[in-house]
Every structure is written in C-alpha cells, then in structure tokens.
Scaffold this motif. Sequence first.
Motif, short mmCIF file in Angstrom:
data_model
loop_
_atom_site.label_atom_id
_atom_site.label_comp_id
_atom_site.label_asym_id
_atom_site.label_seq_id
_atom_site.Cartn_x
_atom_site.Cartn_y
_atom_site.Cartn_z
N LYS A 53 0.83 -1.20 0.00
CA LYS A 53 0.00 0.00 0.00
C LYS A 53 0.87 1.25 0.00
O LYS A 53 1.66 1.47 0.91
N ARG A 54 0.70 2.04 -1.04
CA ARG A 54 1.47 3.28 -1.17
C ARG A 54 1.06 4.30 -0.12
O ARG A 54 1.91 5.00 0.44
N ASP A 55 -0.26 4.42 0.14
CA ASP A 55 -0.73 5.43 1.08
C ASP A 55 -0.15 5.21 2.47
O ASP A 55 0.20 6.17 3.18
N LEU A 56 -0.02 3.95 2.89
CA LEU A 56 0.51 3.66 4.21
C LEU A 56 1.98 4.03 4.31
O LEU A 56 2.42 4.62 5.32
N GLU A 95 3.54 6.31 2.45
CA GLU A 95 3.65 7.76 2.39
C GLU A 95 3.25 8.40 3.73
O GLU A 95 3.81 9.43 4.13
N MET A 96 2.29 7.80 4.43
CA MET A 96 1.91 8.32 5.74
C MET A 96 3.07 8.17 6.72
O MET A 96 3.38 9.11 7.48
N LEU A 97 3.74 7.02 6.71
CA LEU A 97 4.90 6.82 7.58
C LEU A 97 6.05 7.74 7.17
O LEU A 97 6.82 8.20 8.03
N PHE A 98 6.16 8.01 5.87
CA PHE A 98 7.20 8.94 5.40
C PHE A 98 6.93 10.35 5.90
O PHE A 98 7.86 11.06 6.32
N ASP A 99 5.68 10.78 5.86
CA ASP A 99 5.34 12.12 6.36
C ASP A 99 5.57 12.24 7.87
O ASP A 99 5.89 13.32 8.37
N LEU A 100 5.43 11.12 8.57
CA LEU A 100 5.69 11.12 10.02
C LEU A 100 7.17 11.03 10.34
O LEU A 100 7.56 11.11 11.51
N GLY A 101 8.00 10.87 9.33
CA GLY A 101 9.44 10.78 9.54
C GLY A 101 9.91 9.43 10.03
O GLY A 101 11.01 9.32 10.59
N LEU A 102 9.12 8.38 9.80
CA LEU A 102 9.46 7.03 10.28
C LEU A 102 9.97 6.12 9.18
O LEU A 102 10.54 5.06 9.48
N SER A 137 10.43 7.16 1.51
CA SER A 137 9.26 7.39 0.67
C SER A 137 8.95 6.16 -0.18
O SER A 137 9.77 5.25 -0.33
N TYR A 138 7.75 6.15 -0.75
CA TYR A 138 7.33 5.04 -1.60
C TYR A 138 8.19 4.96 -2.86
O TYR A 138 8.56 3.86 -3.29
N ASP A 139 8.52 6.10 -3.44
CA ASP A 139 9.36 6.09 -4.63
C ASP A 139 10.75 5.53 -4.32
O ASP A 139 11.35 4.81 -5.14
N ARG A 140 11.26 5.84 -3.15
CA ARG A 140 12.56 5.30 -2.75
C ARG A 140 12.49 3.79 -2.52
O ARG A 140 13.41 3.05 -2.87
N VAL A 141 11.38 3.31 -1.95
CA VAL A 141 11.18 1.87 -1.78
C VAL A 141 11.17 1.17 -3.13
O VAL A 141 11.80 0.12 -3.31
N MET A 142 10.46 1.74 -4.09
CA MET A 142 10.39 1.12 -5.41
C MET A 142 11.74 1.15 -6.11
O MET A 142 12.09 0.22 -6.84
N ALA A 143 12.52 2.22 -5.91
CA ALA A 143 13.85 2.29 -6.52
C ALA A 143 14.76 1.22 -5.97
O ALA A 143 15.52 0.56 -6.72
N ILE A 144 14.71 1.00 -4.65
CA ILE A 144 15.56 -0.03 -4.04
C ILE A 144 15.14 -1.42 -4.49
O ILE A 144 15.97 -2.25 -4.87
N SER A 145 13.84 -1.70 -4.45
CA SER A 145 13.36 -3.02 -4.85
C SER A 145 13.62 -3.30 -6.32
O SER A 145 13.96 -4.43 -6.70
N THR A 146 13.48 -2.27 -7.16
CA THR A 146 13.76 -2.46 -8.59
C THR A 146 15.23 -2.73 -8.83
O THR A 146 15.60 -3.60 -9.63
#
Length: 247
Positions: free
Chosen positions: A96-99, A101-108, A111-120
């Motif tokens: 889930k991207r929204d989840l 991004e919510m954790l990213f906004d909380l500083g925990l 980001s989702y784009d960074r997750v996809m870059a690492i996994s790719t």
Amino acid sequence: MFQTAATFTGSFDEDCQVKSVPQSLLTLVAMILDGPNIKSQSGDGVTQATLSTAQLLQYNSSIRRRMGSTTVRHNKDRETPLSIYVGLTVHARTQKRDLIEMLFDLGLSISYDRVMAISTSMGNRVCEQYHRDEVVCPPNLREGLFTTAAVDNIDHNSSSTTSTDSFHGTGISLLQHPSLQNNGTDRREHSVLEQPSATTTLSELPESYTCVRPLVLPRKDPPLSKADGPLKSDGQEITQALHQEYG
C-alpha cells in the motif's frame, strides 16, 4: 551527524544500526531515555529504543531548512537502517502506497518512490545474475553444495471447465545439504547496490525461462523404438537399481 554516512547495500549487517549514527548521538539519547550512567556513556548495553530514536534524529536532520517548510529533504547517504527497514517491510506485507507515504510524512520511513527504486535495483541485480548463470534459481542458494529437488503439482480449481478460473502448474522446492567441512560458496553478487536506479522498470528474465515451447506429437501413432533385450523380466533389474540408488 552530517559527517556520518550509511549507504544501503541491499542487506542489513548485524551492527548496521550502531554504525549509522555517531557515538556521541547514541550517548546523548541513552542519557535522555535511561538517565546518566556509566553504561550509557561508555556505549555498552544500548537498547533498541535508543537505537531507533537516534536513527530517527539522524534521518530527519537537515543543515538548514527553508522558512515555512514543513517537510524534510532526506539525503540518501544518511538514510538509516530503521527507515529503510520500515519502508521495505510495510511494502512487502501490504503493498500500500498510502501507508508508506503516511509513515514517510511522520518521519518514520523512506518514501514510496525510494522503496520502489531499491526493490527495482535489487530485482535487476537478480535478473543480471540469472543471465550470467543461464539459469533461474533462488540467489540465496550456495555454490558447491549437494542439492536435491522436490517437485509437485499446483492445481487451483481443477474442477473448472474454463481456463480462466483454473490454474495448473508445477512447484519445485530446492534443498541444499551443507556440512561442517563444506558450507558452500555465497553467490549473491546482486546484494551490493552500487547506485540504486531511479527507474521502476524491471529487467526481463532469460528467454529460456519465460518462453516454454509447446510439446506436440507429430502424429497420432508415434514411432516406438525397438526393444533391446527380452520383453519379460525376472525383476532383478529393480533390485540392482535399488542397490545403485542406495549407493
């Protein structure tokens, strides 16, 4: 804090959390959480709460923030193992991207784009290894070990009369047998990520794995080869074959 860099290489070392933050920051956080004592000042017995808090401070720190800005621009060289671990774990379990991004906004988390870059990037490294080895198999298999395989059918809704509701496949489980004398050789060359790519496109698997040629008989009555020997046996071949198998 800004002189400490921790680059993610595709895996987490045992002491990666301690190495990702300066010792002075760990000591300060330990004194705030646990009170001033000899253990916190010497760096011994650091709790996970101390490591997590110190990593969040390291990850969300910036040299200078713009006036009125509520977001933090994160540096890849200062991404801590905690933020990467949270992002990758949440994505692996929820997708889930929204989840994220919510954790990213909380500083925990990252980001989702960074997750996809690492996994790719990790997926592309695995595909490169498949092409080098000319075989598709789990990258955590070690080289030079005796390996056995268990094959079984995978049937889903086999009573269906249409191909859209049913699935027929084959599952292969590979098992390796290391010993004290031979532990095998690690072949996970893809684990080191020199520079995670910004693209989200995965490389293609080898053609020999993705393209399965159909097998059809040239005619209804296939030619049978001539039997070399008697057609009736006394059963001794089975006994001999069992002895060879046990050997």
